[in-house]
Design an enzyme around this catalytic site. Structure first.
Site, PDB file in Angstrom:
ATOM      1  N   HIS A  65       6.602  -1.458   4.321  1.00  0.00           N
ATOM      2  CA  HIS A  65       6.550  -0.064   3.900  1.00  0.00           C
ATOM      3  C   HIS A  65       5.216   0.557   4.250  1.00  0.00           C
ATOM      4  O   HIS A  65       4.249  -0.141   4.572  1.00  0.00           O
ATOM      5  CB  HIS A  65       6.797   0.064   2.390  1.00  0.00           C
ATOM      6  CG  HIS A  65       5.860  -0.744   1.554  1.00  0.00           C
ATOM      7  ND1 HIS A  65       6.042  -2.087   1.322  1.00  0.00           N
ATOM      8  CD2 HIS A  65       4.726  -0.429   0.879  1.00  0.00           C
ATOM      9  CE1 HIS A  65       5.083  -2.558   0.550  1.00  0.00           C
ATOM     10  NE2 HIS A  65       4.258  -1.562   0.273  1.00  0.00           N
ATOM     11  N   CYS A 124      -0.447  -1.281  -6.135  1.00  0.00           N
ATOM     12  CA  CYS A 124      -0.672  -1.864  -4.810  1.00  0.00           C
ATOM     13  C   CYS A 124      -1.312  -0.802  -3.929  1.00  0.00           C
ATOM     14  O   CYS A 124      -1.376   0.376  -4.313  1.00  0.00           O
ATOM     15  CB  CYS A 124       0.632  -2.377  -4.198  1.00  0.00           C
ATOM     16  SG  CYS A 124       1.837  -1.089  -3.811  1.00  0.00           S
TER      17      CYS A 124
END
Length: 667
Positions: free
Chosen positions: A66, A172
């Protein structure tokens, strides 16, 4: 609900290549055939850059590469059911289900929330098994829409009164996938353990802060994060566990039990700051943290906090010399103050010295700059100690740094004093003390005892030898000329380009800044080192910008846009302007950057270029001695870097993905 997946972005039982890079590039190429993505190469580069931070193989045959990228117009998914599976770094083997999550740089929170709900669904085995048996792309789209809608309507499960409770934060670097998967995994594990949990996801779809009352009532805290926790002080005094975000996905049950174990152990780790009783206690470093890693983080913390003190101070010194001349740096007979300090303290706009207004303003600038530069060593030491022991280390670190300065131990003394103060503050903070004493620990006991220990060692034992080493180093640098100076320039240039703002780059920069205040017209060596470091640090972004002009076809649309910004970043001495290029192609970009920057450093030292300013690039031209050769050194280095990276991209290229791999037909 925004549609994030369409049938044309679904590939079933497809062979996209032998490794994850091939799969990512193939999915990016497929996405580029739609109007959702403007640049397939730029998208692939952004996904691979994120992949380099942490592998996105989640286990159980699932991978979620991603990114957030300017190459993406609309938040979207691309899905591939691979045959054969491909290794994405999961510990239990390769992945056959790959969701590539794509978000634009400025995606709306509603779209990002949909992506986050999907990421959380991937831990549901029923969902993943349905994906493995789906007969068509339309079936996959229907499954995704159904699971996202279901999760949007979920209500929190009731928790029995009196049950134990935990709060958690997950985060993250991109805040898209791992953040929400870890949150859902921890919630499921807490439900299995009969524990109440409230999770704050610090992700791209926004952050809903935990209620302070919920934090106060929690027995322990779990941080599953790869980045700094925002407003960490809210959790002060709580037992805690901190791990990478991926461990929150892989081992949530173990984390819940570990957090509860720390809550039951009076000697367990506690977060620094205020405790439940209103006091505070320093945290215990995680057992998994290595000594080398702790020291490195502490040193980088010290350098990062030191730089603002010296950047403004160095520019003020240079401005003072420009307005008042070099003689303002020398002391007035019968006093220890410099001429500038004497004039600034003894005169005013209403009582100007005979030399006039410009001379007076130069003296004022120089005096303020000297005061600012005086914080160099104390700030370095104080924040090194902070990096080890958190807030309780700041005061003893500053004191140890000030003592190092008084003893002439300089930069090296500040490093040693900061490390001693930090270790002492952390150790004292680990003592088990009565509850009534906890409030005194961070404000009285730790600063007092740690200052006595660290500063006492500096005065009694270490300060003299370190001062002798610092003097010897200064004498050595002052005597550099010819080949030795050129070799030093090569070394400094290499370090500045090695990691583009990382630890090695910071070491070279801190070395130059630390000696800046020692420079004089009779001893210009520290100023020469500063010039070499600054010139070399400007080369990588300028070289990359030049390369995008020399051969645009070798760079993606996003890289060409970055190249435009890199002209200004390089001219301003911001080496990080080359990072987007290095992230997409590290070997060729770093090699070319080192070659150009090392050449620039050598030319600068050989020509005797000097800089009295620690930052600013070409915009502090007034502080540069031999400005012509300064510019020549930068131009030569940038040309070498630009030509080298173009040559490497033309003739040292990876084999391109075939058309069949890039856009396979769904089976």
């Amino acid at each position: 609900m925004p549609q994030i997946l369409t049938p044309d972005l679904v590939l079933l039982d497809a062979d996209l290549g032998a490794d994850k890079e091939a799969v990512i590039r193939a999915l990016a190429a497929r996405a580029a055939t739609t109007d959702r993505v403007v640049d397939g190469d730029g998208l692939a580069a952004a996904v691979l850059e994120r992949e380099a931070l942490t592998p996105t193989g989640m286990g159980a045959g699932i991978a979620i590469p991603h990114c957030k990228s300017a190459a993406v117009r609309e938040p979207s998914l691309a899905f591939a059911r691979l045959s054969p599976p491909v290794d994405f770094g999961a510990p239990d083997g390769p992945a056959d289900l790959v969701f590539m999550i794509m978000a634009p740089e400025g995606a709306a929170e509603t779209h990002l929330a949909v992506l986050s709900r999907l990421a959380g669904s991937l831990i549901d085995e029923r969902f993943t098994e349905a994906l493995r048996t789906a007969a068509s792309p339309a079936d996959v789209v229907a499954l995704v829409e159904e699971v996202v809608a279901d999760r949007d309507e979920e209500a929190a499960a009731p928790v029995e009164e009196g049950s134990r409770s935990i709060v958690a934060v997950t985060a993250c670097p991109t805040g898209i996938a791992h953040t929400y998967m870890a949150a859902d995994a921890l919630k499921a594990a807490a439900a299995r353990a009969g524990v109440r949990i409230d999770v704050e996801t610090q992700g791209s779809s926004g952050t809903t802060r935990l209620d302070p009352a919920v934090i106060a009532a929690a027995d322990a805290v779990v941080f599953a994060v790869d980045v700094d926790v925002r407003e960490r002080d809210r959790f002060a005094g709580k037992p805690f566990v901190q791990v990478p975000v991926k461990r929150g996905i892989d081992a949530p049950d173990a984390l819940i039990q570990q957090a509860l174990g720390h809550a039951d152990d009076p000697a367990g780790p506690r977060l620094a700051g205020g405790s439940a009783s209103g006091g505070s206690e320093p945290s215990t470093p995680q057992a998994s943290a290595s000594l080398g890693g702790t020291v490195k983080r502490a040193l980088l913390t010290g350098v990062s906090y030191m730089i603002p003190f010296v950047a403004g101070g160095g520019l003020l010194l240079a401005l003072g010399f420009l307005l008042g001349g070099f003689e303002i740096a020398f002391g007035v007979e019968g006093t220890t103050l410099s001429t500038a300090q004497s004039v600034a303290l003894g005169s005013s706009l209403w009582n100007l010295p005979d030399a006039g207004l410009l001379y007076y303003l130069g003296c004022v600038a120089f005096a303020i700059g000297q005061a600012s530069m005086g914080f160099l060593v104390p700030a370095l030491a104080g924040y090194i100690a902070y990096g080890i022991a958190d807030r309780p280390g700041i005061a003893p670190g500053f004191v140890a740094g000030a003592v190092a300065g008084l003893m002439g131990a300089g930069f090296l003394g500040g490093i040693v004093g900061g490390l001693l103060a930090g270790v002492a503050a952390w150790w004292i903070g680990s003592w088990r003390v009565p509850s009534w004493m906890r409030g005194l620990m961070p404000v009285v006991i730790i600063p007092l005892l740690a200052s006595i220990f660290a500063s006492g060692l500096m005065v009694v034992l270490l300060g003299g030898p370190i001062a002798a080493i610092s003097d010897a180093l200064t004498d050595f640098l002052s005597g550099l000329s010819g080949t030795a100076a050129i070799l030093l320039g090569l070394l400094l240039g290499t370090m500045m380009a090695f990691d583009l703002g990382g630890p090695v780059n910071k070491v070279a920069y801190a070395f130059a800044v630390a000696g800046l205040s020692e420079g004089t017209p009779e001893n210009p060596a520290p100023w020469m080192i500063m010039a070499a470091v600054m010139a070399a640090g400007m080369v990588p972004p300028l070289g990359m910008a030049l390369a995008t002009v020399l051969d645009r076809r070798l760079f993606s649309v996003a890289e060409r846009e970055n190249g435009k910004a890199a002209w200004l970043l390089g001219a301003s001495f911001i080496s990080e302007g080359a990072i987007p290029f290095a992230a997409a192609d590290p070997l060729r970009v770093i090699a070319a950057s080192i070659l150009g920057a090392a050449t620039t450093g050598a030319i600068s030292m050989a020509a005797g270029v000097s800089s009295q300013a620690p930052h600013g690039g070409i915009f502090v031209f007034f502080a540069i001695g031999n400005i012509g050769m300064f510019v020549v050194a930068i131009v030569v280095g940038a040309i070498i870097t630009g030509l080298t990276v173009v040559a490497l991209k033309r003739w040292a290229r990876r084999a391109p993905i075939s058309q069949e791999q890039a856009a396979p037909v769904a089976a």
